[in-house]
Write a protein that holds these residues in place. Structure first.
Motif, PDB file in Angstrom:
ATOM      1  N   CYS A  66       0.687  -1.268  -0.469  1.00 19.51           N
ATOM      2  CA  CYS A  66      -0.360  -0.107  -0.161  1.00 19.51           C
ATOM      3  C   CYS A  66       0.972   1.298  -0.323  1.00 19.51           C
ATOM      4  CB  CYS A  66      -0.606   0.336   1.458  1.00 19.51           C
ATOM      5  SG  CYS A  66       0.000   0.161   2.671  1.00 19.51           S
ATOM      6  N   GLU A  67       2.129   0.909   0.458  1.00 15.76           N
ATOM      7  CA  GLU A  67       3.196   2.209   0.304  1.00 15.76           C
ATOM      8  C   GLU A  67       2.769   3.464   1.144  1.00 15.76           C
ATOM      9  OE1 GLU A  67       4.397   4.357  -3.996  1.00 15.76           O
ATOM     10  OE2 GLU A  67       4.665   2.057  -4.574  1.00 15.76           O
ATOM     11  N   LEU A  68       2.480   3.304   2.420  1.00 13.97           N
ATOM     12  CA  LEU A  68       1.712   3.782   3.100  1.00 13.97           C
ATOM     13  C   LEU A  68       2.971   3.403   4.148  1.00 13.97           C
ATOM     14  CD1 LEU A  68      -1.593   3.374   4.867  1.00 13.97           C
ATOM     15  CD2 LEU A  68      -0.905   4.921   3.302  1.00 13.97           C
ATOM     16  N   ASP A  69       3.597   4.341   4.744  1.00 10.87           N
ATOM     17  CA  ASP A  69       5.125   4.936   6.165  1.00 10.87           C
ATOM     18  C   ASP A  69       4.300   4.240   7.469  1.00 10.87           C
ATOM     19  OD1 ASP A  69       6.324   6.755   4.116  1.00 10.87           O
ATOM     20  OD2 ASP A  69       5.583   7.970   5.395  1.00 10.87           O
ATOM     21  N   GLN A  70       5.478   3.281   7.304  1.00 12.84           N
ATOM     22  CA  GLN A  70       4.847   2.388   8.883  1.00 12.84           C
ATOM     23  C   GLN A  70       5.956   2.732   9.812  1.00 12.84           C
ATOM     24  OE1 GLN A  70       2.384   0.506   9.513  1.00 12.84           O
ATOM     25  NE2 GLN A  70       1.839   1.610   7.643  1.00 12.84           N
ATOM     26  N   ASP A  71       6.153   2.356  11.195  1.00 15.79           N
ATOM     27  CA  ASP A  71       6.881   2.254  12.434  1.00 15.79           C
ATOM     28  C   ASP A  71       7.555   0.445  11.806  1.00 15.79           C
ATOM     29  OD1 ASP A  71       6.505   4.612  13.269  1.00 15.79           O
ATOM     30  OD2 ASP A  71       5.164   3.747  15.141  1.00 15.79           O
ATOM     31  N   ARG A  72       8.944   0.877  12.022  1.00  9.53           N
ATOM     32  CA  ARG A  72      10.169  -0.306  11.282  1.00  9.53           C
ATOM     33  C   ARG A  72      10.960  -0.742  12.806  1.00  9.53           C
ATOM     34  NH1 ARG A  72      13.800   0.227   7.081  1.00  9.53           N
ATOM     35  NH2 ARG A  72      14.155   1.738   8.181  1.00  9.53           N
ATOM     36  N   TYR A  73      11.142  -1.999  13.153  1.00 11.81           N
ATOM     37  CA  TYR A  73      11.594  -2.488  14.468  1.00 11.81           C
ATOM     38  C   TYR A  73      11.868  -3.576  14.229  1.00 11.81           C
ATOM     39  CZ  TYR A  73       8.905   0.515  16.996  1.00 11.81           C
ATOM     40  OH  TYR A  73       8.184   1.801  17.872  1.00 11.81           O
ATOM     41  N   GLU A  74      13.491  -4.009  14.102  1.00 15.56           N
ATOM     42  CA  GLU A  74      14.309  -4.650  14.100  1.00 15.56           C
ATOM     43  C   GLU A  74      13.595  -5.962  15.006  1.00 15.56           C
ATOM     44  OE1 GLU A  74      19.048  -6.639  13.753  1.00 15.56           O
ATOM     45  OE2 GLU A  74      18.577  -5.031  14.091  1.00 15.56           O
ATOM     46  N   THR A  75      13.688  -7.691  14.830  1.00 10.38           N
ATOM     47  CA  THR A  75      12.840  -8.604  15.643  1.00 10.38           C
ATOM     48  C   THR A  75      14.249  -8.792  16.517  1.00 10.38           C
ATOM     49  OG1 THR A  75      13.370 -10.063  14.243  1.00 10.38           O
ATOM     50  CG2 THR A  75      11.426  -8.872  13.952  1.00 10.38           C
ATOM     51  N   LEU A  83       5.137  -1.505  12.138  1.00  9.42           N
ATOM     52  CA  LEU A  83       4.301  -1.867  12.885  1.00  9.42           C
ATOM     53  C   LEU A  83       3.622  -0.060  12.541  1.00  9.42           C
ATOM     54  CD1 LEU A  83       5.911  -2.917  16.633  1.00  9.42           C
ATOM     55  CD2 LEU A  83       4.795  -3.983  14.673  1.00  9.42           C
ATOM     56  N   GLU A  84       2.224  -0.962  12.780  1.00 10.59           N
ATOM     57  CA  GLU A  84       1.181   0.078  12.677  1.00 10.59           C
ATOM     58  C   GLU A  84       1.486   1.171  13.368  1.00 10.59           C
ATOM     59  OE1 GLU A  84      -1.674   1.879  10.016  1.00 10.59           O
ATOM     60  OE2 GLU A  84      -0.558  -0.040  10.439  1.00 10.59           O
ATOM     61  N   PRO A  85       2.296   2.404  13.162  1.00 13.02           N
ATOM     62  CA  PRO A  85       2.257   3.984  13.848  1.00 13.02           C
ATOM     63  C   PRO A  85       0.843   4.317  14.700  1.00 13.02           C
ATOM     64  CG  PRO A  85       2.300   4.327  11.162  1.00 13.02           C
ATOM     65  CD  PRO A  85       1.916   3.111  11.486  1.00 13.02           C
ATOM     66  N   ARG A  86       1.396   5.066  15.686  1.00 14.86           N
ATOM     67  CA  ARG A  86       0.101   5.479  16.220  1.00 14.86           C
ATOM     68  C   ARG A  86      -0.513   4.766  16.532  1.00 14.86           C
ATOM     69  NH1 ARG A  86       1.601   8.450  11.838  1.00 14.86           N
ATOM     70  NH2 ARG A  86      -0.121   8.396  11.050  1.00 14.86           N
ATOM     71  N   TYR A  87      -0.340   3.151  17.241  1.00 15.46           N
ATOM     72  CA  TYR A  87      -1.524   2.821  17.646  1.00 15.46           C
ATOM     73  C   TYR A  87      -1.007   2.017  18.362  1.00 15.46           C
ATOM     74  CZ  TYR A  87      -6.062   0.119  17.824  1.00 15.46           C
ATOM     75  OH  TYR A  87      -6.652  -0.666  17.496  1.00 15.46           O
ATOM     76  N   ALA A  88      -1.619   1.360  19.752  1.00 16.87           N
ATOM     77  CA  ALA A  88      -1.180   0.640  20.159  1.00 16.87           C
ATOM     78  C   ALA A  88      -1.711   0.383  21.895  1.00 16.87           C
ATOM     79  CB  ALA A  88      -0.224   1.197  22.043  1.00 16.87           C
TER      80      ALA A  88
END
Length: 170
Positions: A66-75, A83-88
């Motif tokens: 979808c080319e939406l910006d996301q939060d990326r984390y190393e496992t 991971l979906e940004p701004r949602y916890a």
């Protein structure tokens, strides 16, 4: 008796000595090359199962579909997850297997089916709410359905003609 040394033989390539080390059950003695191969196979399977298939830096942290910006984390096993940004959300509202916790060291860990403390929050993988993803099951929590609809609205606004260029690539 018992004091003679017999070099370990790698169960993978049958070499003796060198970097062959006992790796414990169920692996047995393996050389460094075979051990690395097994670890990579296990890590790759886990990454596919959990959706930790994002491109690493320096590529931008955007969804391939979808080319939406996301939060990326190393496992914890060296792969990357979006991971979906701004949602916890509260962890108990997220389906088992989709609850990600960001550790103090900045790495993300999938909580799997572990019982999380009462009141715990988590992060969700973008692939769960990507508008280009598979149809959501009927029992999907309403908040996740709404989040997916919101992502679809953003995609429709950003790519008003035909959707993102990568739509439909899987």
């Amino acid at each position: 008796m018992g004091d003679t040394f017999e070099p370990h033989v790698c169960l993978g390539c049958e070499t003796a000595g060198g970097t062959v080390t006992e790796r414990g059950l169920p692996f047995g003695p393996l050389c460094e090359t075979c051990w690395t191969g097994i670890r990579n196979t296990i890590d790759n399977r886990q990454a596919l199962r959990e959706g930790a298939t994002a491109t690493p830096p320096p590529a931008p942290p955007t969804c391939r579909d979808c080319e939406l910006d996301q939060d990326r984390y190393e496992t914890g096993y060296g792969r990357w997850v979006l991971l979906e940004p701004r949602y916890a959300p509260p962890a108990h509202t997220v389906p088992v297997g989709h609850r990600w916790i960001v550790r103090a060291d900045g790495r993300a860990v999938n909580a799997g089916d572990a019982a999380l403390p009462r009141g715990a929050v988590c992060r969700i993988p973008h692939r769960l709410v990507c508008p280009c993803g598979a149809r959501l099951p009927d029992d999907t929590p309403r908040a996740l359905v709404v989040l997916r609809d919101l992502n679809q609205a953003v995609v429709d606004r950003v790519f008003p003609q035909d959707g993102p260029p990568a739509t439909g690539t899987g």
